[in-house]
Write a protein that holds these residues in place. Structure first.
Motif, PDB file in Angstrom:
ATOM      1  N   UNK A   1       0.823  -1.184   0.000  1.00  0.00           N
ATOM      2  CA  UNK A   1       0.000   0.000   0.000  1.00  0.00           C
ATOM      3  C   UNK A   1       0.872   1.254   0.000  1.00  0.00           C
ATOM      4  N   UNK A   2       1.985   1.212   0.733  1.00  0.00           N
ATOM      5  CA  UNK A   2       2.869   2.371   0.792  1.00  0.00           C
ATOM      6  C   UNK A   2       3.453   2.652  -0.586  1.00  0.00           C
ATOM      7  N   UNK A   3       3.779   1.580  -1.347  1.00  0.00           N
ATOM      8  CA  UNK A   3       4.289   1.780  -2.710  1.00  0.00           C
ATOM      9  C   UNK A   3       3.238   2.467  -3.581  1.00  0.00           C
ATOM     10  N   UNK A   4       2.003   2.087  -3.407  1.00  0.00           N
ATOM     11  CA  UNK A   4       0.921   2.698  -4.167  1.00  0.00           C
ATOM     12  C   UNK A   4       0.830   4.184  -3.833  1.00  0.00           C
ATOM     13  N   UNK A   5       0.921   4.505  -2.571  1.00  0.00           N
ATOM     14  CA  UNK A   5       0.875   5.909  -2.156  1.00  0.00           C
ATOM     15  C   UNK A   5       2.069   6.656  -2.733  1.00  0.00           C
ATOM     16  N   UNK A  29      -1.496   6.133   3.952  1.00  0.00           N
ATOM     17  CA  UNK A  29      -2.658   5.426   3.448  1.00  0.00           C
ATOM     18  C   UNK A  29      -3.595   6.321   2.667  1.00  0.00           C
ATOM     19  N   UNK A  30      -3.491   7.644   2.822  1.00  0.00           N
ATOM     20  CA  UNK A  30      -4.299   8.541   1.996  1.00  0.00           C
ATOM     21  C   UNK A  30      -3.715   8.487   0.586  1.00  0.00           C
ATOM     22  N   UNK A  31      -4.576   8.413  -0.400  1.00  0.00           N
ATOM     23  CA  UNK A  31      -4.118   8.234  -1.770  1.00  0.00           C
ATOM     24  C   UNK A  31      -4.512   9.436  -2.600  1.00  0.00           C
ATOM     25  N   UNK A  32      -3.603   9.886  -3.419  1.00  0.00           N
ATOM     26  CA  UNK A  32      -3.906  10.954  -4.361  1.00  0.00           C
ATOM     27  C   UNK A  32      -3.950  10.357  -5.759  1.00  0.00           C
ATOM     28  N   UNK A  49     -10.068  20.790  -3.453  1.00  0.00           N
ATOM     29  CA  UNK A  49      -9.809  20.052  -2.215  1.00  0.00           C
ATOM     30  C   UNK A  49     -10.936  19.064  -1.925  1.00  0.00           C
ATOM     31  N   UNK A  50     -12.169  19.455  -2.230  1.00  0.00           N
ATOM     32  CA  UNK A  50     -13.302  18.547  -2.025  1.00  0.00           C
ATOM     33  C   UNK A  50     -13.194  17.358  -2.973  1.00  0.00           C
ATOM     34  N   UNK A  51     -12.766  17.623  -4.207  1.00  0.00           N
ATOM     35  CA  UNK A  51     -12.565  16.530  -5.157  1.00  0.00           C
ATOM     36  C   UNK A  51     -11.490  15.585  -4.638  1.00  0.00           C
ATOM     37  N   UNK A  52     -10.374  16.148  -4.167  1.00  0.00           N
ATOM     38  CA  UNK A  52      -9.290  15.331  -3.628  1.00  0.00           C
ATOM     39  C   UNK A  52      -9.764  14.506  -2.436  1.00  0.00           C
ATOM     40  N   UNK A  53     -10.606  15.109  -1.592  1.00  0.00           N
ATOM     41  CA  UNK A  53     -11.122  14.385  -0.430  1.00  0.00           C
ATOM     42  C   UNK A  53     -12.005  13.214  -0.871  1.00  0.00           C
ATOM     43  N   UNK A  54     -12.856  13.451  -1.868  1.00  0.00           N
ATOM     44  CA  UNK A  54     -13.699  12.378  -2.392  1.00  0.00           C
ATOM     45  C   UNK A  54     -12.826  11.242  -2.922  1.00  0.00           C
ATOM     46  N   UNK A  55     -11.793  11.597  -3.662  1.00  0.00           N
ATOM     47  CA  UNK A  55     -10.874  10.595  -4.202  1.00  0.00           C
ATOM     48  C   UNK A  55     -10.170   9.836  -3.081  1.00  0.00           C
ATOM     49  N   UNK A  56      -9.687  10.558  -2.089  1.00  0.00           N
ATOM     50  CA  UNK A  56      -8.979   9.918  -0.982  1.00  0.00           C
ATOM     51  C   UNK A  56      -9.900   8.971  -0.216  1.00  0.00           C
ATOM     52  N   UNK A  57     -11.132   9.398   0.007  1.00  0.00           N
ATOM     53  CA  UNK A  57     -12.081   8.547   0.742  1.00  0.00           C
ATOM     54  C   UNK A  57     -12.438   7.302  -0.064  1.00  0.00           C
ATOM     55  N   UNK A  58     -12.582   7.486  -1.380  1.00  0.00           N
ATOM     56  CA  UNK A  58     -12.879   6.329  -2.238  1.00  0.00           C
ATOM     57  C   UNK A  58     -11.704   5.351  -2.236  1.00  0.00           C
ATOM     58  N   UNK A  59     -10.500   5.874  -2.335  1.00  0.00           N
ATOM     59  CA  UNK A  59      -9.317   5.010  -2.311  1.00  0.00           C
ATOM     60  C   UNK A  59      -9.177   4.307  -0.967  1.00  0.00           C
ATOM     61  N   UNK A  61     -11.608   3.431   0.941  1.00  0.00           N
ATOM     62  CA  UNK A  61     -12.647   2.399   1.021  1.00  0.00           C
ATOM     63  C   UNK A  61     -12.331   1.214   0.114  1.00  0.00           C
ATOM     64  N   UNK A  62     -11.848   1.493  -1.093  1.00  0.00           N
ATOM     65  CA  UNK A  62     -11.618   0.427  -2.084  1.00  0.00           C
ATOM     66  C   UNK A  62     -10.254  -0.230  -1.914  1.00  0.00           C
ATOM     67  N   UNK A  63      -9.279   0.551  -1.521  1.00  0.00           N
ATOM     68  CA  UNK A  63      -7.898   0.088  -1.383  1.00  0.00           C
ATOM     69  C   UNK A  63      -7.405  -0.560  -2.687  1.00  0.00           C
ATOM     70  N   UNK A  64      -7.266   0.262  -3.737  1.00  0.00           N
ATOM     71  CA  UNK A  64      -6.847  -0.288  -5.033  1.00  0.00           C
ATOM     72  C   UNK A  64      -5.473  -0.960  -4.932  1.00  0.00           C
ATOM     73  N   UNK A  65      -5.350  -2.118  -5.600  1.00  0.00           N
ATOM     74  CA  UNK A  65      -4.101  -2.876  -5.528  1.00  0.00           C
ATOM     75  C   UNK A  65      -3.306  -2.812  -6.820  1.00  0.00           C
ATOM     76  N   UNK A  66      -3.950  -2.410  -7.902  1.00  0.00           N
ATOM     77  CA  UNK A  66      -3.216  -2.309  -9.167  1.00  0.00           C
ATOM     78  C   UNK A  66      -3.805  -1.179 -10.007  1.00  0.00           C
ATOM     79  N   UNK A  67      -3.251  -1.006 -11.193  1.00  0.00           N
ATOM     80  CA  UNK A  67      -3.662   0.104 -12.048  1.00  0.00           C
ATOM     81  C   UNK A  67      -5.118  -0.040 -12.502  1.00  0.00           C
ATOM     82  N   UNK A  68      -5.595  -1.259 -12.645  1.00  0.00           N
ATOM     83  CA  UNK A  68      -6.993  -1.470 -13.034  1.00  0.00           C
ATOM     84  C   UNK A  68      -7.916  -0.922 -11.943  1.00  0.00           C
TER      85      UNK A  68
END
Length: 192
Positions: A1-5, A29-32, A49-59, A61-68
């Motif tokens: 996860x840290x590599x993803x960040x 763990x917050x993702x941009x 900033x609100x857009x970034x917050x939405x993105x961070x919260x979605x990331x 929740x989902x915890x993306x593991x790859x580019x897909x």
């Protein structure tokens, strides 16, 4: 996860760091957004900033593991942002329609009861007459023409026609007062 960040970079170019970027730097763990996806389509005045917050919260929740996963998250966030934008637009349009209806209602009420806007009419007329007369003379003429009497109405017609102005000043003043009242209503009843 840290590599993803570590691979993530800000999605929206900014002159200064947003609160979300500062928070993301402080909270592991917050993702941009990946720069690969380009900047979001933000309209002028929209909160990056609100857009970034939405993105961070979605990331978060989902915890993306790859580019897909990252692509899907980026698409979902972009689509949700559009839904939120349409909701804001709909709310604005509904407010404008309601405000216009309130103004029409108030114009009708003011037309049926001159006493409700006589003072406003006098000050409105004074401002118009100041363009043609010295202030003292404008105030005196407005005071003579403002009362709801036949004589005052005749004086008003004579003054306006001598200046080449239409006889719709009273209607304009009434509409102006209705708009002022409607805006005051919105301001008082606006939720923060």
């Amino acid at each position: 996860m840290i590599r993803l960040v570590e691979r993530m970079v800000a999605f929206v170019p900014r002159k200064s760091e947003s609160k979300t970027e500062v928070a993301a730097a402080q909270i592991p763990g917050q993702v941009q957004r990946l720069s690969l996806f380009g900047p979001p389509l933000l309209l002028e005045g929209e909160d990056a900033a609100a857009y970034d917050e939405l993105l961070a919260r979605m990331c978060a929740a989902v915890k993306p593991v790859d580019v897909i996963d990252e692509m899907l998250v980026a698409d979902i966030v972009a689509l949700e942002w559009e839904v939120l934008r349409w909701r804001r637009l709909k709310r604005t349009l509904m407010r404008q329609v309601a405000l216009k209806a309130l103004e029409r209602f108030l114009i009708d009420r003011l037309e049926s009861n001159y006493a409700l806007h006589e003072e406003h009419f006098q000050s409105y007329l004074t401002e118009i007459l100041k363009n043609y007369f010295p202030p003292e003379r404008a105030e005196m003429l407005a005071a003579e023409c403002a009362p709801n009497t036949d004589e005052a109405s005749d004086n008003l017609g004579k003054v306006l026609s001598s200046l080449g102005l239409g006889n719709n000043v009273l209607d304009d003043a009434r509409a102006d007062k209705a708009k002022e009242l409607a805006q005051e209503y919105v301001r008082v009843n606006e939720t923060p």
